[in-house]
Write a protein that holds these residues in place. Structure first.
Motif: not given
Lengths: 299, 272
Positions: B134-138
């Protein structure tokens, strides 16, 4: 073992080619539906997310409670309201626009294809921003236009019934384009010879439309109706960005109810149960549609 | 003949009137975006700005972080093109190779099209959360990277490629990946064009998943940023209109250039 390696080598490439796509679909489509089914029988929430031992099985409680939830029942009613008014409007207007665009061949008709299609590719938040301004009760264009005819200013997004209609207007505007393209593709597939034969028999324009064009569009109409219906049962983004379901849940749709319970209130299990009710409704409606279609006359 | 001319005029007028109705929000957005703030409360509202200003657009980049949002949106667009190639590869394998389970796996792919987004939304969030993404570009990009509809369209189109072509290249000693990139991709350019535009539009407009995933403004896309702007500067209509125009105009330009391909694309998919 040797046999296995041989077999694997033979089919190595196709498996390698499908592997990335299939793995992603498995992880983000197939497995999630199993997870959703499992958690819909539990009380998983933020506490459960932090520590899985806090999760308890609750049997059918979520499903029972969702039908006792006044907000859910309201969202069910609102979704029906959206579907019953919105879907016929989209199908008729998309077909009308396609017939109109198919009438001429000049540059004007080609250019206006883009114009009619444009709302379909426009970002929903941008749409919400612009329409929110158009609907603004003090400075909005719509109330100003009403004043030309001496009609008093309306509370477009604040009146419970009018707010639903305002969202429908916006959503219809947005969904005409894509469906119009489907009708256009179908119209271009009708052989000219049918019309020529009808002209020899002296059929009028209107008769050609009613007895040739509309029946031959029946497959496209079916396709557009069913996809629009499924889409509108999941009516979601418009109320999310325009009204957040308000005023007093009067624009709350089922999909937004699920989203709110999942991501605002973190009642994951409860929201999952709601999503299966929605899924069930979609399946029933789709089956009904196919059953009705089967009775249709084939041309 | 006179009747025919009257009819043609009537249809043209209807076409233009309908088009203008569809255009009202766009026209209003563009002209308003060049208005200074004090003109928004004017009664009656005017279509064209009395005093033309670019301040609203400048503010998007100076007062707000639209440059960051633009960068993130372009990253998502880039990944959607990678996803496009994964779809194409899978479609190619389903179209041109026979392997055990190919039919069943293809039906499985098609079945995923019927699952409504609302059902998978929550479990996918839980999965991404369990993966710590969560909260990542991935986390934003992965769930929508490939799609059944794309795979289906590629398969349909690639089935029409004669197998002899591939056999000939194989005899010449070309590897399978080389055949895909050097032979198949050039032949299927029209589908790539259609899918490419659709992928671009989809990624540029992506809203819900970035909204759910990104807690940090550094990861906001244009549409999430615009939603934030709508909330925080609710009465600054000029800024809002400029933000909306900044999102909408590039899409319209791209679409106008490639619209012929998109309309053809629906004919390719056999929608008759």
């Amino acid at each position: 073992m040797q046999n296995f390696t041989k077999r694997f080598n033979r089919y190595k490439y196709p498996y390698m080619f499908i592997a990335p796509a299939l793995l992603l679909l498995l992880t983000f489509s197939i497995i999630p539906i199993i997870i959703a089914l499992v958690i819909s029988f539990t009380n998983i929430d933020l506490a459960g997310l932090a520590n899985y031992s806090n999760i308890e099985a609750v049997g059918f409680d979520n499903f029972m409670n969702v039908f006792k939830d006044p907000v859910f029942l309201k969202s069910l009613y609102n979704t029906m309201f959206y579907v019953i008014i919105g879907v016929p409007l989209v199908v008729m207007l998309a077909m009308g626009a396609a017939l109109l665009l198919n009438y001429g061949t000049g540059w004007l008709f080609k250019t206006f294809r883009v114009v009619y299609y444009m709302p379909s590719i426009t970002n929903i938040v941008a749409v919400a921003v612009v329409w929110g301004y158009l609907y603004n009760s003090h400075y909005g264009l719509f109330n100003h236009m009403l004043s030309w005819f001496g009609i008093p200013a309306q509370q477009w997004l604040n009146d419970p019934t009018l707010a639903k209609l305002s969202l429908i207007l916006l959503a219809v505007w947005k969904s005409i384009g894509l469906n119009m393209i489907i009708f256009l593709a179908a119209l271009q597939g009708i052989p000219r010879s049918y019309y020529e034969a009808a002209e020899i028999d002296g059929a009028s324009k209107w008769k050609k439309l009613i007895y040739i064009t509309v029946p031959l569009l029946s497959f496209a109409t079916f396709f557009v109706t069913i996809t629009t219906l499924i889409g509108w049962i999941q009516f979601f983004e418009e109320p999310l960005v325009m009204t957040k379901g308000g005023p007093l849940n009067s624009t709350m749709s089922m999909a937004l109810f699920i989203y709110n319970n999942g991501f605002q209130l973190s009642n994951f299990g409860y929201a999952a149960a709601g999503s299966f009710v929605l899924f069930f409704i979609i399946i029933v409606v789709t089956i009904l549609q196919f059953a009705v279609k089967r009775k249709d006359v084939e041309y | 003949m006179a009747a025919k001319r009257i009819e043609k005029t009537f249809m043209t007028v209807l076409l233009i009137a309908g088009g203008l109705l569809m255009m009202i929000p766009f026209i209003w957005m563009i002209t308003s975006s060049f208005k200074p703030e004090n003109e928004f409360t004017a009664v009656p509202p005017t279509l064209l700005p009395k005093e033309f200003t670019l301040k609203n657009y400048v503010d998007l980049f100076t007062k707000l972080d639209f440059i960051v949002y633009l960068k993130n949106t372009l990253i998502i667009v880039f990944w959607s093109f990678i996803g496009l190639f994964l779809n194409a590869l899978a479609g190619y394998a389903f179209a041109k190779f026979e392997f055990p389970g190919s039919k069943k796996l293809f039906y499985l792919v098609l079945a995923t099209m019927m699952i409504p987004g609302q059902v998978t939304m929550i479990p996918v969030y839980l999965l991404i959360n369990a993966m710590g993404l969560t909260n990542t570009m991935a986390g934003i990009v992965l769930p929508g990277l490939v799609g059944a509809f794309g795979i289906f369209l590629f398969r349909q189109f690639m089935s029409t490629i004669p197998t002899d072509l591939m056999e000939a290249s194989r005899l010449d000693g070309a590897g399978e990946l080389r055949i895909f990139f050097r032979l198949i991709v050039p032949i299927t350019k029209p589908v790539f064009a259609v899918q490419g535009i659709l992928a671009f539009i989809g990624a540029w407009n992506s809203f819900l998943w970035p909204l759910i995933m990104a807690n940090d403004q550094k990861l906001y896309t244009l549409s999430v940023g615009l939603q934030l702007l709508k909330g925080q500067h609710g009465s600054d209509f000029g800024l809002q209109m400029a933000g909306a125009a900044f999102m909408v105009v590039p899409i319209i330009i791209v679409f106008s250039f490639f619209q012929k391909h998109i309309i053809e694309g629906y004919t390719i998919s056999g929608m008759k």
